[in-house]
Design a protein around this motif. Structure first.
Motif, PDB file in Angstrom:
ATOM      1  N   GLY A  27      -8.975  58.472  33.227  1.00 59.44           N
ATOM      2  CA  GLY A  27      -9.899  58.259  32.116  1.00 59.44           C
ATOM      3  C   GLY A  27      -9.836  56.820  31.662  1.00 59.44           C
ATOM      4  O   GLY A  27      -8.954  56.052  32.051  1.00 59.44           O
ATOM      5  N   SER A  28     -10.781  56.445  30.806  1.00 56.17           N
ATOM      6  CA  SER A  28     -10.834  55.091  30.273  1.00 56.17           C
ATOM      7  C   SER A  28      -9.836  54.982  29.128  1.00 56.17           C
ATOM      8  O   SER A  28     -10.073  55.522  28.039  1.00 56.17           O
ATOM      9  CB  SER A  28     -12.250  54.764  29.790  1.00 56.17           C
ATOM     10  N   ILE A  29      -8.716  54.305  29.356  1.00 54.69           N
ATOM     11  CA  ILE A  29      -7.670  54.198  28.352  1.00 54.69           C
ATOM     12  C   ILE A  29      -8.234  53.570  27.083  1.00 54.69           C
ATOM     13  O   ILE A  29      -8.893  52.531  27.121  1.00 54.69           O
ATOM     14  CB  ILE A  29      -6.480  53.370  28.878  1.00 54.69           C
ATOM     15  N   GLY A  30      -7.995  54.224  25.952  1.00 55.10           N
ATOM     16  CA  GLY A  30      -8.476  53.739  24.671  1.00 55.10           C
ATOM     17  C   GLY A  30      -9.791  54.342  24.222  1.00 55.10           C
ATOM     18  O   GLY A  30     -10.097  54.339  23.029  1.00 55.10           O
ATOM     19  N   ALA A  31     -10.562  54.875  25.156  1.00 55.16           N
ATOM     20  CA  ALA A  31     -11.809  55.542  24.789  1.00 55.16           C
ATOM     21  C   ALA A  31     -11.518  56.917  24.221  1.00 55.16           C
ATOM     22  O   ALA A  31     -10.532  57.557  24.592  1.00 55.16           O
ATOM     23  CB  ALA A  31     -12.730  55.656  26.004  1.00 55.16           C
ATOM     24  N   SER A  32     -12.354  57.384  23.310  1.00 51.00           N
ATOM     25  CA  SER A  32     -12.207  58.736  22.804  1.00 51.00           C
ATOM     26  C   SER A  32     -12.759  59.711  23.833  1.00 51.00           C
ATOM     27  O   SER A  32     -13.751  59.414  24.518  1.00 51.00           O
ATOM     28  CB  SER A  32     -12.946  58.906  21.476  1.00 51.00           C
ATOM     29  N   LEU A  33     -12.123  60.855  23.957  1.00 46.77           N
ATOM     30  CA  LEU A  33     -12.421  61.790  25.040  1.00 46.77           C
ATOM     31  C   LEU A  33     -13.904  62.135  25.132  1.00 46.77           C
ATOM     32  O   LEU A  33     -14.450  62.293  26.225  1.00 46.77           O
ATOM     33  CB  LEU A  33     -11.599  63.066  24.850  1.00 46.77           C
ATOM     34  N   PHE A  34     -14.570  62.272  23.983  1.00 52.77           N
ATOM     35  CA  PHE A  34     -15.957  62.713  23.997  1.00 52.77           C
ATOM     36  C   PHE A  34     -16.960  61.559  24.084  1.00 52.77           C
ATOM     37  O   PHE A  34     -18.160  61.782  23.985  1.00 52.77           O
ATOM     38  CB  PHE A  34     -16.250  63.579  22.771  1.00 52.77           C
ATOM     39  N   ASP A  35     -16.484  60.332  24.270  1.00 52.09           N
ATOM     40  CA  ASP A  35     -17.396  59.232  24.570  1.00 52.09           C
ATOM     41  C   ASP A  35     -17.997  59.453  25.954  1.00 52.09           C
ATOM     42  O   ASP A  35     -17.283  59.874  26.878  1.00 52.09           O
ATOM     43  CB  ASP A  35     -16.665  57.888  24.552  1.00 52.09           C
ATOM     44  N   PRO A  36     -19.287  59.154  26.142  1.00 51.11           N
ATOM     45  CA  PRO A  36     -19.867  59.310  27.485  1.00 51.11           C
ATOM     46  C   PRO A  36     -19.101  58.497  28.525  1.00 51.11           C
ATOM     47  O   PRO A  36     -18.825  57.319  28.338  1.00 51.11           O
ATOM     48  CB  PRO A  36     -21.297  58.786  27.306  1.00 51.11           C
ATOM     49  N   GLY A  37     -18.721  59.147  29.607  1.00 55.79           N
ATOM     50  CA  GLY A  37     -18.029  58.481  30.694  1.00 55.79           C
ATOM     51  C   GLY A  37     -16.557  58.230  30.471  1.00 55.79           C
ATOM     52  O   GLY A  37     -15.901  57.582  31.302  1.00 55.79           O
TER      53      GLY A  37
END
Length: 418
Positions: free
Chosen positions: A151-161
């Protein structure tokens, strides 16, 4: 009087933050609880603890009522104050049972189940995703690189992508077989995964043609798990009604325990309409607080399985009211649970007293120190035995808690550098 002397916390940085609460009385008795993670949670618990120092710890309901009234401006009918309230309530019940020298299940009127069945949450194939209090994706410092979902480290799980790992059907098959090999006879996998989740910000619409992927995932998991193993699938409130109907139809060929949280929890009308057209049993409720929040869904018959999370539901007696109401309507209870061993043991004790208990979630099969935190094996062959040990039957090893503590958080009142 068994006066409360202190309410302190420690946070273990596992796949989620395990926030453990320690309540000590003036005579040295100690009770342990755990709260569902949330931003700013330890500060809320600290302020609540300051308010109840000196109160008689045996008056659990009175303390809960006092805290609800005091926190009313911060959301007494919902919100993260209930995470704190629930953990404090759990610690008070554990304390009461320990002072009497009895297991919690006995204090609650006895058990229906000699052991509590546990189902393994297997995520989307890779069994572990590290998430912080704002659902930000993180890589736990102790996790092997191949043991966590990409996953994109630092992004919130429900952010697109945000979750980037593509689905691997062979991995799903293997993951199911491995969990069964550990003794679990019930599993849950996520169906809101890349290829199935909405692709546009703010959207709840599943991509066109994604039903095929959902069906292939279910078939791969079913084949890997083998006969006699029951399956549930989680949707994490991601979808609109039309997409939820499409997903339910895609998995209807396979007998399942439940399809979990297809719609946002506030969409009561949508959940009722979905249940009327879906042949798949619908489960849900981990984000609902208190018995009253479930009542419209229970009365409408829109859930087959209720899934409260005892780490934030609002206390033991609220959970007992829900279980009784569900039992009256022929519904089963399968508590949601992402807790560490303290919260898991507490949920097992409470669940053992319900005739309509189905299974308790276990979300930490890839956390290597789960049992180490309490110095003994918690889950044995897919279930948690109900023993005669006092309270919840476990207590944390403070040295292990210190070893895996979240940086910057205090450990039961002591600074990490002490």
């Amino acid at each position: 009087m068994s006066a409360i002397r202190s309410v302190t916390t420690a946070v273990i940085e596992a796949n989620f933050d395990w926030t453990i609460i320690r309540i000590e009385t003036a005579d040295g008795a100690v009770g342990w609880g755990e709260s569902f993670f949330a931003p700013g949670l330890t500060r809320i618990i600290e302020q609540m603890g300051d308010l109840i120092v000196g109160d008689d710890a045996r008056n659990i309901e009175r303390i809960g009522a006092r805290l609800r009234a005091a926190a009313s401006g911060a959301g007494s009918v919902g919100g993260i104050v209930h995470n704190a309230l629930s953990g404090i309530d759990a610690a008070l019940w554990d304390l009461a049972a320990r002072q009497l020298g009895v297991p919690l299940w006995r204090l609650l009127g006895g058990r229906f189940h000699e052991s509590v069945r546990v189902y393994a949450d297997c995520h989307g194939g890779t069994g572990l995703m590290g998430l912080g209090p704002m659902l930000e994706i993180r890589r736990p410092r102790w996790a092997a690189a191949d043991a966590i979902a990409e996953g994109s480290i630092g992004a919130s799980l429900f952010d697109p992508g945000a979750e980037t790992e593509p689905i691997d059907l062979e991995l799903l098959h293997r993951r199911a077989a491995e969990a069964v090999g550990k003794g679990f006879d019930a599993l849950k996998f996520d169906l809101d995964v890349p290829g199935l989740v909405p692709e546009r910000a703010g959207s709840r619409t599943m991509p066109a043609g994604a039903e095929r992927l959902a069906k292939d995932m279910v078939d791969a998991i079913r084949d890997g798990a083998g006969p006699g193993v029951e399956l549930a699938f989680d949707l994490h409130w991601r979808y609109d009604v039309a997409s939820a109907v499409r997903l339910a139809e895609a998995v209807s060929h396979a007998p399942i325990l439940w399809l979990e949280d297809p719609l946002p929890p506030e969409n009561v009308a949508g959940l009722i309409s979905l249940a009327q057209v879906s042949t798949a049993p619908i489960g849900g409720g981990e984000n609902l607080i208190g018995y009253r929040s479930f009542d419209p869904l229970i009365q409408a018959g829109s859930l087959s399985v209720v899934t409260p999370d005892l780490g934030k539901f609002g206390g033991v007696n609220e959970a007992r009211r829900l279980a009784a109401a569900a039992h009256d309507r022929g519904l089963q209870v399968a508590p949601h649970n992402i807790a560490g061993p303290i919260g898991t043991a507490f949920a097992a004790q409470v669940s053992s007293t319900w005739p309509n208990f189905l299974a308790l979630e276990f979300h930490a099969q890839d956390v290597p120190f789960f049992d180490e935190v309490v110095g003994q094996q918690v889950i044995v062959d897919g279930s948690i035995p109900m023993t005669d040990r006092p309270g919840i039957g476990f207590e944390p090893d403070l040295e292990v808690v210190r070893r895996w503590a979240k940086p910057g958080e205090r450990i039961f009142g002591d600074d990490l550098d002490d």
